[in-house]
Design a protein around this motif. Structure first.
Motif, PDB file in Angstrom:
ATOM      1  N   ILE A 158       0.883  -1.118  -0.165  1.00 55.91           N
ATOM      2  CA  ILE A 158       0.031  -0.058  -0.101  1.00 55.91           C
ATOM      3  C   ILE A 158       0.839   1.304   0.143  1.00 55.91           C
ATOM      4  CG2 ILE A 158      -1.760   1.206   1.333  1.00 55.91           C
ATOM      5  CD1 ILE A 158      -2.829  -1.223   2.306  1.00 55.91           C
ATOM      6  N   THR A 159       1.986   1.185   0.727  1.00 60.48           N
ATOM      7  CA  THR A 159       2.992   2.317   0.771  1.00 60.48           C
ATOM      8  C   THR A 159       3.289   2.607  -0.401  1.00 60.48           C
ATOM      9  OG1 THR A 159       3.449   2.029   3.224  1.00 60.48           O
ATOM     10  CG2 THR A 159       4.788   3.455   1.896  1.00 60.48           C
ATOM     11  N   ASP A 160       3.870   1.487  -1.151  1.00 62.11           N
ATOM     12  CA  ASP A 160       4.741   1.723  -2.596  1.00 62.11           C
ATOM     13  C   ASP A 160       3.459   2.213  -3.585  1.00 62.11           C
ATOM     14  OD1 ASP A 160       6.811   0.976  -4.556  1.00 62.11           O
ATOM     15  OD2 ASP A 160       5.591  -0.382  -5.203  1.00 62.11           O
ATOM     16  N   LEU A 161       2.473   1.676  -3.522  1.00 65.06           N
ATOM     17  CA  LEU A 161       1.478   2.249  -4.580  1.00 65.06           C
ATOM     18  C   LEU A 161       0.891   3.738  -4.153  1.00 65.06           C
ATOM     19  CD1 LEU A 161      -0.577   1.349  -6.681  1.00 65.06           C
ATOM     20  CD2 LEU A 161      -2.468   0.597  -5.094  1.00 65.06           C
ATOM     21  N   THR A 162       0.791   3.857  -2.810  1.00 66.65           N
ATOM     22  CA  THR A 162       0.509   5.354  -2.635  1.00 66.65           C
ATOM     23  C   THR A 162       1.615   6.380  -3.237  1.00 66.65           C
ATOM     24  OG1 THR A 162      -0.701   4.745  -0.680  1.00 66.65           O
ATOM     25  CG2 THR A 162       0.082   7.049  -0.835  1.00 66.65           C
ATOM     26  N   PHE A 163       2.742   6.123  -3.049  1.00 65.10           N
ATOM     27  CA  PHE A 163       3.887   6.930  -3.520  1.00 65.10           C
ATOM     28  C   PHE A 163       3.979   6.722  -4.827  1.00 65.10           C
ATOM     29  CE2 PHE A 163       5.132   7.256   0.948  1.00 65.10           C
ATOM     30  CZ  PHE A 163       5.780   8.686   1.080  1.00 65.10           C
ATOM     31  N   GLY A 164       3.611   5.736  -5.456  1.00 63.44           N
ATOM     32  CA  GLY A 164       3.719   5.504  -6.883  1.00 63.44           C
ATOM     33  C   GLY A 164       2.558   6.622  -7.596  1.00 63.44           C
ATOM     34  N   ILE A 165       1.329   6.765  -7.046  1.00 60.42           N
ATOM     35  CA  ILE A 165       0.442   7.560  -7.525  1.00 60.42           C
ATOM     36  C   ILE A 165       0.934   9.029  -7.077  1.00 60.42           C
ATOM     37  CG2 ILE A 165      -1.696   8.553  -7.099  1.00 60.42           C
ATOM     38  CD1 ILE A 165      -2.613   5.768  -6.158  1.00 60.42           C
ATOM     39  N   LEU A 166       1.544   9.193  -6.064  1.00 59.03           N
ATOM     40  CA  LEU A 166       1.941  10.633  -5.930  1.00 59.03           C
ATOM     41  C   LEU A 166       3.134  10.803  -6.861  1.00 59.03           C
ATOM     42  CD1 LEU A 166       2.223  10.674  -1.948  1.00 59.03           C
ATOM     43  CD2 LEU A 166       0.591  11.972  -3.592  1.00 59.03           C
ATOM     44  N   ALA A 167       4.049   9.944  -7.245  1.00 61.07           N
ATOM     45  CA  ALA A 167       5.036  10.186  -8.053  1.00 61.07           C
ATOM     46  C   ALA A 167       4.600  10.696  -9.403  1.00 61.07           C
ATOM     47  CB  ALA A 167       6.117   8.918  -8.166  1.00 61.07           C
ATOM     48  N   VAL A 168       3.465   9.972 -10.034  1.00 58.65           N
ATOM     49  CA  VAL A 168       2.913  10.226 -11.233  1.00 58.65           C
ATOM     50  C   VAL A 168       2.583  11.632 -11.379  1.00 58.65           C
ATOM     51  CG1 VAL A 168       1.145   9.773 -12.744  1.00 58.65           C
ATOM     52  CG2 VAL A 168       2.085   8.041 -11.700  1.00 58.65           C
ATOM     53  N   ASP A 169       2.020  12.229 -10.496  1.00 58.02           N
ATOM     54  CA  ASP A 169       1.690  13.780 -10.448  1.00 58.02           C
ATOM     55  C   ASP A 169       3.021  14.559 -10.192  1.00 58.02           C
ATOM     56  OD1 ASP A 169      -1.125  13.271 -10.936  1.00 58.02           O
ATOM     57  OD2 ASP A 169      -1.457  13.084  -8.740  1.00 58.02           O
ATOM     58  N   VAL A 170       3.849  14.325  -9.143  1.00 55.33           N
ATOM     59  CA  VAL A 170       4.882  15.052  -8.829  1.00 55.33           C
ATOM     60  C   VAL A 170       5.960  15.044  -9.660  1.00 55.33           C
ATOM     61  CG1 VAL A 170       6.739  15.396  -7.091  1.00 55.33           C
ATOM     62  CG2 VAL A 170       4.446  14.839  -6.288  1.00 55.33           C
ATOM     63  N   ILE A 171       6.372  13.894 -10.361  1.00 55.99           N
ATOM     64  CA  ILE A 171       7.237  13.641 -11.407  1.00 55.99           C
ATOM     65  C   ILE A 171       6.935  13.677 -12.826  1.00 55.99           C
ATOM     66  CG2 ILE A 171       9.296  12.273 -12.063  1.00 55.99           C
ATOM     67  CD1 ILE A 171       9.594  11.473  -9.095  1.00 55.99           C
ATOM     68  N   ILE A 223      13.560  17.004  -5.491  1.00 53.82           N
ATOM     69  CA  ILE A 223      12.818  15.791  -5.370  1.00 53.82           C
ATOM     70  C   ILE A 223      13.228  14.870  -4.510  1.00 53.82           C
ATOM     71  CG2 ILE A 223      14.218  14.856  -7.334  1.00 53.82           C
ATOM     72  CD1 ILE A 223      10.344  14.578  -6.991  1.00 53.82           C
ATOM     73  N   TRP A 224      14.586  15.026  -3.886  1.00 51.29           N
ATOM     74  CA  TRP A 224      15.404  14.097  -3.216  1.00 51.29           C
ATOM     75  C   TRP A 224      14.446  13.925  -1.837  1.00 51.29           C
ATOM     76  CZ3 TRP A 224      16.971  15.564   1.501  1.00 51.29           C
ATOM     77  CH2 TRP A 224      17.026  16.952   1.986  1.00 51.29           C
ATOM     78  N   ILE A 225      13.739  15.025  -1.430  1.00 52.24           N
ATOM     79  CA  ILE A 225      13.160  15.181  -0.233  1.00 52.24           C
ATOM     80  C   ILE A 225      11.933  13.978  -0.283  1.00 52.24           C
ATOM     81  CG2 ILE A 225      11.480  16.314   1.354  1.00 52.24           C
ATOM     82  CD1 ILE A 225      13.186  18.906   0.234  1.00 52.24           C
ATOM     83  N   PHE A 226      11.218  13.979  -1.501  1.00 52.79           N
ATOM     84  CA  PHE A 226      10.218  13.122  -1.710  1.00 52.79           C
ATOM     85  C   PHE A 226      10.831  11.625  -1.816  1.00 52.79           C
ATOM     86  CE2 PHE A 226       7.883  10.550  -4.988  1.00 52.79           C
ATOM     87  CZ  PHE A 226       6.533  10.361  -4.183  1.00 52.79           C
ATOM     88  N   CYS A 227      11.843  11.381  -2.424  1.00 56.42           N
ATOM     89  CA  CYS A 227      12.333  10.170  -2.643  1.00 56.42           C
ATOM     90  C   CYS A 227      12.975   9.643  -1.250  1.00 56.42           C
ATOM     91  CB  CYS A 227      13.530  10.375  -3.741  1.00 56.42           C
ATOM     92  SG  CYS A 227      13.086  10.460  -5.315  1.00 56.42           S
ATOM     93  N   PHE A 228      13.490  10.612  -0.378  1.00 57.06           N
ATOM     94  CA  PHE A 228      14.062  10.124   0.845  1.00 57.06           C
ATOM     95  C   PHE A 228      12.969   9.727   1.973  1.00 57.06           C
ATOM     96  CE2 PHE A 228      15.449  11.153   5.199  1.00 57.06           C
ATOM     97  CZ  PHE A 228      16.516  10.366   5.272  1.00 57.06           C
TER      98      PHE A 228
END
Length: 453
Positions: A158-171, A223-228
């Motif tokens: 769920i965590t990976d999927l959530t950040f995947g959705i955010l990464a589509v919008d953010v990146i 973007i490193w903040i989001f990845c970290f």
């Protein structure tokens, strides 16, 4: 019959033979897999592998039947035994003997990869190897935390999927990238949520993560903040939480495994009894089956006996007192039953319950002695002694002193009674001699009277 079968199944020899079969079976599984990868294997080798495959399946089935017959329903209380049952019946019996009848030999080829699961039985070998205690603990933890582990995997997904959705919008939808070329870092986040989630999972295992972050920072410096943040939550929190849960559960299972503790205690008891019997045989120099006082006193001159007694916490000066305690019948000899029973009781540390039993038993004995000797003056009772010392060693010293004084008093009483018995026998002998002399004098007087008449 079941107890004998349990002893056989739980023996080290049975476990060692089972593990040896598993290891050899793994070798044949590897050879069979190698022949299936286009290697040139002769017909003889393939026939040999097939024959041994059926032999191993039959032997594992017999082993499983013996374990179930020995332990009954309790065998299925462990998750590992359920897995072993699956490997024996499904991967072994079904795929080798039943599936060819249903699907035919050609249809069975699709299940060859599944049959490699038989190699999992090799994990059982670590159950009998004490040097792999850490591995056994982790394996037990994994098998005992299946549901907890599943919940952690779901949380990570769920965590990976959530950040995947955010990464589509953010990146992926950032105007700086436009339509990113294929193979670039931004391109992975412009091809849907699934691709973005799979790319984010690379940050968990540091799979080229630094290079990807540096490439993204060329147009998105922050973007490193989001990845970290994702790495901190997924890698440092959830994965470490999974490890902690598995280790904690493993330790709890090992501590609560009553069956394994009972098995260890029985094995230790058997080893101790064998050691004690060997010590008795060494002490019994004449082979009479009895250990005399002289033989027991010479125990510290024999290295094997000396080492064993040192392990039990006895010094050389304490041996004579130990012999007197173990010699229940006072015959000056110890039988094998007296020796084994006594030595088994003196092993280990005393606890509060043992001290209480010993104290109360001594009080009863001393009260009985006090009643026996009350008419002869002098009274020594544990009731008058202070049996509340600061430590167990002081309590043992007090009890030992009282017991020694009591034994000395008993010896004195026995000697006194023996002396009186001897004196009484002499007096009886004197009376008998006087009676015989008087009878003889009487007969002589009667004879003289008859002659006078």
């Amino acid at each position: 019959m079941r107890e004998k079968l349990q002893a056989v199944v739980a023996s080290n020899g049975f476990e060692a033979a089972s593990c040896l079969l598993i290891v050899v079976n793994m070798g044949f599984i590897g050879t069979q897999a190698n022949c299936g990868q286009g290697s040139s294997c002769s017909a003889t080798l393939l026939s040999l592998i097939s024959t041994f495959d059926e032999l191993f399946t039959a032997l594992f089935l017999v082993e499983w039947c013996l374990r179930v017959a020995a332990f009954g329903r309790s065998y299925f209380q462990a998750m590992a035994n359920w897995m072993d049952t699956f490997v024996v019946w499904i991967v072994g019996v079904f795929l080798l003997w039943v599936a060819p009848i249903i699907f035919g030999r050609e249809g069975l080829a699709a299940f060859q990869a599944v049959r490699a699961i038989r190699a999992m039985r090799s994990l059982r070998s670590f159950r009998v190897l004490r040097r792999f205690q850490s591995f056994r603990m982790l394996l037990t933890g994994v098998l005992g935390t299946i549901f907890t582990l599943g919940a952690c995997v779901l949380m990570l997904t769920i965590t990976d999927l959530t950040f995947g959705i955010l990464a589509v919008d953010v990146i992926g939808r950032d105007s700086e990238w436009g339509l990113a070329p294929a193979g670039t870092a931004a391109w992975y986040f412009q091809n849907g949520v699934i691709q973005a989630s799979l790319t984010m999972s690379r940050f968990i295992f540091s799979d080229n993560a630094v290079d990807m972050i540096e490439e993204l920072q060329e147009k998105q410096p922050q973007i490193w903040i989001f990845c970290f943040l994702f790495m901190a939550i997924a890698a440092y929190v959830i994965l470490n939480l999974v490890t902690a849960v598995i280790c904690d559960k493993a330790q709890a299972i090992v501590n609560e495994n009553e069956a394994e503790k009972l098995f260890e205690l029985r094995m230790q008891e058997k080893r101790n009894m064998k050691d004690l019997k060997r010590v008795f045989e060494v002490l019994d120099e004449d082979g009479s089956g009895q250990v005399t006082t002289e033989e027991f006193d010479a125990a510290f001159e024999i290295r094997e006996c000396r080492d064993k007694f040192f392990l039990l916490g006895f010094e050389e000066e304490e041996m004579k007192q130990l012999f007197r305690v173990l010699d229940d019948d006072g015959q000056g000899e110890l039988s094998v039953e007296e020796f084994l029973k006594g030595m088994a009781q003196v092993q280990g540390d005393c606890d509060s319950r043992s001290m209480l039993v010993a104290t109360k038993s001594l009080e009863k004995v001393c009260l009985g002695f006090d009643k026996a000797f009350s008419r002869r003056g002098g009274k020594l009772s544990v009731l008058d002694a202070d049996l509340t010392p600061q430590s167990d060693s002081e309590l043992l010293t007090d009890i030992e002193n009282i017991a020694v004084k009591r034994l000395d008093k008993i010896d004195e009483f026995i000697k006194n009674m023996s002396y009186k018995a001897d004196l009484f026998e002499k007096q009886l002998a004197t009376i008998e001699s006087l009676r015989a002399a008087g009878k003889a004098t009487e007969e002589e007087a009667q004879d003289e009277e008859e002659e006078g008449e």
